[in-house]
Design a protein around this motif. Structure first.
Motif, mmCIF file in Angstrom:
data_model
loop_
_atom_site.group_PDB
_atom_site.id
_atom_site.type_symbol
_atom_site.label_atom_id
_atom_site.label_comp_id
_atom_site.label_asym_id
_atom_site.label_seq_id
_atom_site.Cartn_x
_atom_site.Cartn_y
_atom_site.Cartn_z
ATOM 1 N N LEU A 1 4.255 12.261 29.394
ATOM 2 C CA LEU A 1 2.667 12.195 28.859
ATOM 3 C C LEU A 1 1.938 13.268 29.807
ATOM 4 O O LEU A 1 1.961 13.327 30.997
ATOM 5 N N GLY A 2 1.312 14.369 29.055
ATOM 6 C CA GLY A 2 0.600 15.440 30.043
ATOM 7 C C GLY A 2 -0.773 15.078 30.184
ATOM 8 O O GLY A 2 -1.598 14.472 29.122
ATOM 9 N N THR A 3 -1.288 15.609 31.308
ATOM 10 C CA THR A 3 -2.745 15.396 31.570
ATOM 11 C C THR A 3 -3.342 16.709 31.925
ATOM 12 O O THR A 3 -4.286 16.766 32.729
ATOM 13 N N TRP A 4 -3.036 17.787 31.364
ATOM 14 C CA TRP A 4 -3.631 19.118 31.466
ATOM 15 C C TRP A 4 -4.959 19.171 31.080
ATOM 16 O O TRP A 4 -6.071 19.805 31.727
ATOM 17 N N SER A 5 -5.363 18.350 30.167
ATOM 18 C CA SER A 5 -6.694 18.081 29.472
ATOM 19 C C SER A 5 -7.515 17.245 30.230
ATOM 20 O O SER A 5 -8.813 17.012 29.928
ATOM 21 N N TRP A 6 -7.116 16.785 31.353
ATOM 22 C CA TRP A 6 -7.899 15.660 32.027
ATOM 23 C C TRP A 6 -8.742 16.273 32.951
ATOM 24 O O TRP A 6 -8.169 17.049 33.862
ATOM 25 N N GLY A 7 -9.901 16.071 33.091
ATOM 26 C CA GLY A 7 -10.781 16.713 34.120
ATOM 27 C C GLY A 7 -11.205 17.949 33.574
ATOM 28 O O GLY A 7 -10.758 18.709 32.956
ATOM 29 N N VAL B 1 -6.416 4.933 28.084
ATOM 30 C CA VAL B 1 -5.132 5.878 27.511
ATOM 31 C C VAL B 1 -3.916 5.411 28.352
ATOM 32 O O VAL B 1 -2.898 5.184 27.833
ATOM 33 N N PHE B 2 -4.452 5.416 29.683
ATOM 34 C CA PHE B 2 -3.390 5.200 30.784
ATOM 35 C C PHE B 2 -2.823 4.049 30.535
ATOM 36 O O PHE B 2 -1.311 3.683 30.497
ATOM 37 N N ASP B 3 -3.470 2.802 30.328
ATOM 38 C CA ASP B 3 -2.988 1.433 30.323
ATOM 39 C C ASP B 3 -2.099 1.143 28.967
ATOM 40 O O ASP B 3 -1.241 0.576 29.218
ATOM 41 N N LYS B 4 -2.634 1.889 28.164
ATOM 42 C CA LYS B 4 -1.825 1.846 26.978
ATOM 43 C C LYS B 4 -0.483 2.221 26.841
ATOM 44 O O LYS B 4 0.493 1.748 26.345
ATOM 45 N N ILE C 1 6.420 16.886 26.224
ATOM 46 C CA ILE C 1 5.649 16.531 26.873
ATOM 47 C C ILE C 1 4.287 16.481 26.008
ATOM 48 O O ILE C 1 3.875 17.655 25.470
ATOM 49 N N ILE C 2 3.578 15.499 25.903
ATOM 50 C CA ILE C 2 2.407 15.288 24.977
ATOM 51 C C ILE C 2 1.418 15.101 25.642
ATOM 52 O O ILE C 2 1.036 14.040 26.429
ATOM 53 N N GLY C 3 0.385 15.846 25.392
ATOM 54 C CA GLY C 3 -0.953 15.686 26.126
ATOM 55 C C GLY C 3 -1.837 14.491 25.493
ATOM 56 O O GLY C 3 -1.594 14.487 24.198
ATOM 57 N N VAL C 4 -2.336 13.821 26.096
ATOM 58 C CA VAL C 4 -2.877 12.411 25.520
ATOM 59 C C VAL C 4 -4.243 12.345 26.163
ATOM 60 O O VAL C 4 -4.428 12.221 27.495
ATOM 61 N N THR C 5 -5.374 12.049 25.283
ATOM 62 C CA THR C 5 -6.617 11.979 25.698
ATOM 63 C C THR C 5 -7.064 10.904 24.805
ATOM 64 O O THR C 5 -8.390 10.380 25.247
ATOM 65 N N LYS C 6 -6.365 10.349 23.872
ATOM 66 C CA LYS C 6 -6.949 9.090 23.183
ATOM 67 C C LYS C 6 -5.664 8.045 22.938
ATOM 68 O O LYS C 6 -4.392 8.622 23.043
#
Length: 314
Positions: free
Chosen positions: A9-15, A37-40, A266-271
């Motif tokens: 899981l990718g976090t490029w779009s976090w912040g 999202v993280f907890d899920k 690596i899948i970016g996750v925001t939702k």
């Protein structure tokens, strides 16, 4: 080291900030939203998280670190990167950047530490050796490197009894340069995990966007992909058709394709829905005929989605 997942899981779009979620993706997300999202993901057994010191000038690592601290460290696999362009001038630039990542992530070791790109390659690789010896880094990878650079890094590490464990390159239905260059074959022959980033081409292959519903205006991805949406309609239409037969979305078919190709996407996750996409995609099986069909349509688009930061693989 813990067993790796089939999906990261990718976090490029976090912040927000330089090379962050607002500028690249048009995202404005709070830590509270991302905690769900993280907890899920963790509840679903997805525990491999990829970030970098440069994403949002450290903002991605800082947000991720808030969540990491709430779980036993041994339950999480952390992947972050040394980015040459932001290295400090010192005797130990690789270790210095790693220490800053430690502070943001709330850890004293990293499961996978990457040389983010080949700028001044192989200058930085030797800096990984003392970190491997000390246990601060459990395994190392190189990102955005071509085959010659990968082999060069491996030779440097081999002299001290270590090796490149992972490669992380842009790889999708629309951009298969690493496959064409023989990098996927090299990984298979040498027991190296190939991490495929931008499998969904920043959403352009998710099925969510089309000519009538383009990517968010003002973002870097809109500038790149909105002009491509007309050429993608036939491809995403067939991906939806295949998905309908498997109770799957277009995004899930794109992810399943990457897994079939022996890569770790690596899948970016925001939702939360994107975490669910990843969980479901790992269960999908594509036939050889389905793979060949969507690959042919992808080639038919004639699109080249190589990022401005990328060097040609061939």
């Amino acid at each position: 080291m813990k067993n790796l997942q089939t999906i990261a899981l990718g976090t490029w779009s976090w912040g927000t900030g330089a090379i962050g979620g607002d500028q690249v993706f048009g995202n404005y997300l709070t830590a509270e939203q991302l905690k769900l999202v993280f907890d899920k993901a963790m509840q679903g057994g997805l525990n491999l998280w990829d970030t970098a010191a440069v994403y949002g000038a450290g903002a991605s690592e800082t947000i991720l670190g808030e969540f990491v601290r709430k779980y036993p460290r041994e339950d999480i696999l952390l992947s972050t990167k040394f980015t040459p362009q932001i290295a400090k001038v010192s005797d130990t630039p690789v270790e210095d950047m790693l220490k800053e990542s430690f502070d943001r992530l709330g850890t004293d070791y990293i499961d996978i530490y990457w040389i983010h790109n080949p700028t001044d390659a192989p200058k930085w690789v030797s800096g990984l050796i003392p970190l491997l010896k000390s246990g601060k880094v459990k395994s190392v990878g190189v990102s955005n490197h071509n085959l010659e650079q990968i082999k060069e890094a491996n030779e440097i590490l081999a002299k001290e009894g270590f090796r490149v464990s992972a490669i992380q390159n842009h790889y999708s239905l629309l951009y298969r340069s690493s496959e064409e260059a023989g990098i996927l074959d090299y990984c298979k022959e040498n027991d190296i995990t190939f991490y495929a980033y931008m499998v969904l081409e920043q959403g352009a292959l998710s099925g969510r966007y089309n000519v009538n519903n383009p990517l968010p205006e003002g973002s870097g991805r809109a500038a790149t992909y909105n002009q491509m949406l007309p050429q993608l309609e036939e491809l995403t239409g067939v991906m939806q058709e295949i998905g309908n037969s498997k109770n799957a979305s277009v995004a899930q078919i794109a992810i399943a394709w990457a897994i079939v190709k022996n890569t770790l996407p690596i899948i970016g996750v925001t939702k939360i829905a994107q975490v669910e996409d990843a969980l479901h995609a790992a269960q999908i099986t594509l036939s050889r005929e389905e793979v060949e069909r969507i690959e042919a349509l992808a080639e038919k688009t004639g699109l080249n989605t190589k990022g401005a930061w990328e060097q040609p693989m061939i």
